[in-house]
Scaffold this motif. Structure first.
Motif, short mmCIF file in Angstrom:
data_model
loop_
_atom_site.label_atom_id
_atom_site.label_comp_id
_atom_site.label_asym_id
_atom_site.label_seq_id
_atom_site.Cartn_x
_atom_site.Cartn_y
_atom_site.Cartn_z
N ARG A 44 0.83 -1.21 0.00
CA ARG A 44 0.00 0.00 0.00
C ARG A 44 0.86 1.26 0.00
O ARG A 44 0.60 2.20 -0.77
CB ARG A 44 -0.93 -0.02 1.21
CG ARG A 44 -1.91 1.14 1.26
CD ARG A 44 -2.86 1.01 2.44
NE ARG A 44 -3.60 -0.24 2.39
CZ ARG A 44 -3.47 -1.23 3.28
NH1 ARG A 44 -2.64 -1.09 4.31
NH2 ARG A 44 -4.16 -2.34 3.15
N ILE A 94 1.52 6.45 -7.12
CA ILE A 94 0.34 7.11 -7.68
C ILE A 94 0.34 8.60 -7.38
O ILE A 94 -0.14 9.41 -8.19
CB ILE A 94 -0.94 6.42 -7.16
CG1 ILE A 94 -1.07 5.02 -7.80
CG2 ILE A 94 -2.18 7.26 -7.45
CD1 ILE A 94 -2.23 4.22 -7.30
N ALA A 95 0.91 8.99 -6.25
CA ALA A 95 1.03 10.42 -5.94
C ALA A 95 1.92 11.11 -6.97
O ALA A 95 1.69 12.26 -7.35
CB ALA A 95 1.59 10.61 -4.54
N LEU A 150 -6.76 3.38 -3.91
CA LEU A 150 -6.11 4.68 -3.82
C LEU A 150 -6.71 5.70 -4.77
O LEU A 150 -6.60 6.91 -4.55
CB LEU A 150 -4.61 4.53 -4.10
CG LEU A 150 -3.80 3.84 -2.99
CD1 LEU A 150 -2.44 3.40 -3.51
CD2 LEU A 150 -3.63 4.79 -1.80
N LEU A 151 -7.36 5.22 -5.83
CA LEU A 151 -8.00 6.12 -6.78
C LEU A 151 -9.50 6.25 -6.55
O LEU A 151 -10.24 6.68 -7.43
CB LEU A 151 -7.71 5.66 -8.21
CG LEU A 151 -6.23 5.82 -8.63
CD1 LEU A 151 -5.98 5.18 -9.99
CD2 LEU A 151 -5.82 7.28 -8.65
N THR A 163 -12.74 -1.70 -2.18
CA THR A 163 -11.73 -2.62 -1.69
C THR A 163 -12.34 -4.02 -1.62
O THR A 163 -13.56 -4.20 -1.72
CB THR A 163 -11.19 -2.21 -0.31
OG1 THR A 163 -10.06 -3.04 0.03
CG2 THR A 163 -12.27 -2.35 0.76
N GLU A 182 -4.75 -2.24 -4.45
CA GLU A 182 -4.39 -0.95 -3.87
C GLU A 182 -4.54 0.18 -4.88
O GLU A 182 -4.92 1.30 -4.51
CB GLU A 182 -2.96 -1.00 -3.33
CG GLU A 182 -2.76 -1.95 -2.17
CD GLU A 182 -3.74 -1.72 -1.03
OE1 GLU A 182 -4.11 -0.55 -0.77
OE2 GLU A 182 -4.15 -2.69 -0.39
N ALA A 183 -4.26 -0.10 -6.15
CA ALA A 183 -4.42 0.92 -7.19
C ALA A 183 -5.86 1.41 -7.25
O ALA A 183 -6.13 2.61 -7.33
CB ALA A 183 -3.99 0.35 -8.54
N ALA A 225 1.01 3.96 -2.98
CA ALA A 225 0.56 5.32 -2.68
C ALA A 225 1.59 6.35 -3.14
O ALA A 225 1.23 7.39 -3.73
CB ALA A 225 0.31 5.47 -1.18
N LYS A 226 2.84 6.08 -2.92
CA LYS A 226 3.91 6.99 -3.35
C LYS A 226 3.96 7.07 -4.87
O LYS A 226 4.10 8.16 -5.45
CB LYS A 226 5.25 6.52 -2.80
CG LYS A 226 6.40 7.44 -3.13
CD LYS A 226 7.70 6.95 -2.48
CE LYS A 226 8.86 7.89 -2.82
NZ LYS A 226 10.13 7.43 -2.18
N GLY A 236 -1.70 3.77 -11.44
CA GLY A 236 -2.72 2.88 -10.91
C GLY A 236 -3.35 2.04 -12.00
O GLY A 236 -3.49 0.82 -11.87
N ARG A 292 -9.93 9.04 -11.40
CA ARG A 292 -10.71 8.59 -10.25
C ARG A 292 -11.54 7.39 -10.64
O ARG A 292 -12.18 7.38 -11.70
CB ARG A 292 -11.63 9.70 -9.74
CG ARG A 292 -12.43 9.29 -8.52
CD ARG A 292 -13.15 10.44 -7.87
NE ARG A 292 -13.93 10.01 -6.72
CZ ARG A 292 -13.41 9.75 -5.53
NH1 ARG A 292 -12.12 9.92 -5.33
NH2 ARG A 292 -14.17 9.35 -4.52
#
Length: 319
Positions: free
Chosen positions: A45, A52-53, A137-138, A142, A133-134, A49-50, A59, A245
């Protein structure tokens, strides 16, 4: 050897045999690494997260990697294997060579996992978790990811060229290709919702925007990105409404005749999948529920378990 010794040897042999059979046919379970790598989920995760940021498109790239892996001989991380002088992987297949990315990110996640849990977690499981997780995170749903896959020692470029749906596929072809993986038309349409966070190259949608009868305004905007000749690597979002998104914008686009790929728009073209497209365009809740269920189902396509396959030390090469 006396009776007691013979009996003892028989019992031990039987236990070993039953254990072997059990492991060889092991079922995937979300708690597979609960004891051997309890930090696995948090490592995947945090790394996702890093990434995709820094690049929200990553993602969709990881989600696509997972799909392309599972559709070719099962979810076994074969898509990650590099060509060698004696081995041909799947990366350079027609379906993969210009559409897949995220391999360096997979290397990074694997390295982070190995630093905590050495020789424990398969690349196939890491890829499956990273895909979940992709989505999360978008902004998507889940789900519990069944784990316990092992990595293949082989790959199939021929299967990659025949098992993966092309962007020009008609509805009957799509249904057939998904049915071959035990995925229903409903699963297929829900999984297509992954395109709500995807992008595509001009080479994959040129024929659609020049030859199909799509929304005129949409076609004009895409022709400006994708000329009749050249510009193959120019990209456009598959969901024009909210490209970064995870939501039902993709299905709203289909209903407006703004599907970027021919294989997208055929899902809403007066055919059998129209009711599902209408449902998902109206209800994020219905989409989230069906997408999560279909992702678990897809992740269970022909996994290697037990003594089959291996735990690769590096995702790009067999041990």
């Amino acid at each position: 050897m006396g009776f007691s010794s013979t009996y003892f040897f028989y019992v031990i042999s039987l236990i070993w045999l039953l254990t072997f059979v059990s492991n060889t046919n092991a079922q995937l379970t979300p708690t597979f690494y609960a004891r051997t790598c309890p930090k696995l989920h948090s490592i995947v995760r945090a790394t996702m997260a890093k990434a995709i940021a820094n690049d929200p498109r990553m993602g969709a790239s990881i989600l696509r990697l997972h799909f392309h892996d599972c559709f070719v001989n099962g979810c076994d991380a074969s898509v990650l294997l590099e060509d060698t002088p004696t081995f041909q992987g799947e990366k350079n297949s027609y379906a993969n060579q210009n559409s897949l990315r995220g391999f360096k990110l997979m290397d990074n996640i694997k390295r982070n996992v190995e630093s905590i849990c050495k020789n424990t977690v398969s690349c196939a499981d890491i890829l499956t978790l990273a895909a979940r997780e992709a989505v999360v995170l978008l902004g998507g749903p889940t789900w519990k990811v069944p784990l316990g896959r092992r990595d293949s020692r082989t790959a199939s470029i021929s299967a990659a060229n025949t098992n993966l749906p092309p962007p020009t596929a008609d509805l009957a072809t799509l249904i057939s290709l998904f049915a071959a993986k035990n995925l229903s038309p409903r699963d297929m349409t829900a999984l297509s919702g992954a395109h709500t966070i995807g992008w595509a190259r001009c080479a994959t949608f040129r024929s659609h925007v020049y030859n199909d009868n799509a929304n005129a305004t949409f076609v004009a905007s895409k022709r400006s990105i994708c000329p009749p000749i050249g510009g193959d690597d120019n990209v456009a979002p598959l969901d024009m409404i909210t490209p970064n998104r995870f939501d039902n914008g993709y299905f709203k686009s289909l209903m407006a005749q703004q599907g970027l790929l021919h294989s997208d728009q055929v899902l809403y073209s007066g055919g059998s999948q129209d009711p599902w497209v209408r449902l998902y365009s109206k209800s994020n809740r219905a989409l989230s529920k069906d997408f999560a269920a279909a992702m678990v189902k897809m992740g269970n396509i022909s996994p290697l378990t037990g003594f089959n396959g291996e735990i690769r030390r590096h995702c790009r090469f067999v041990n």
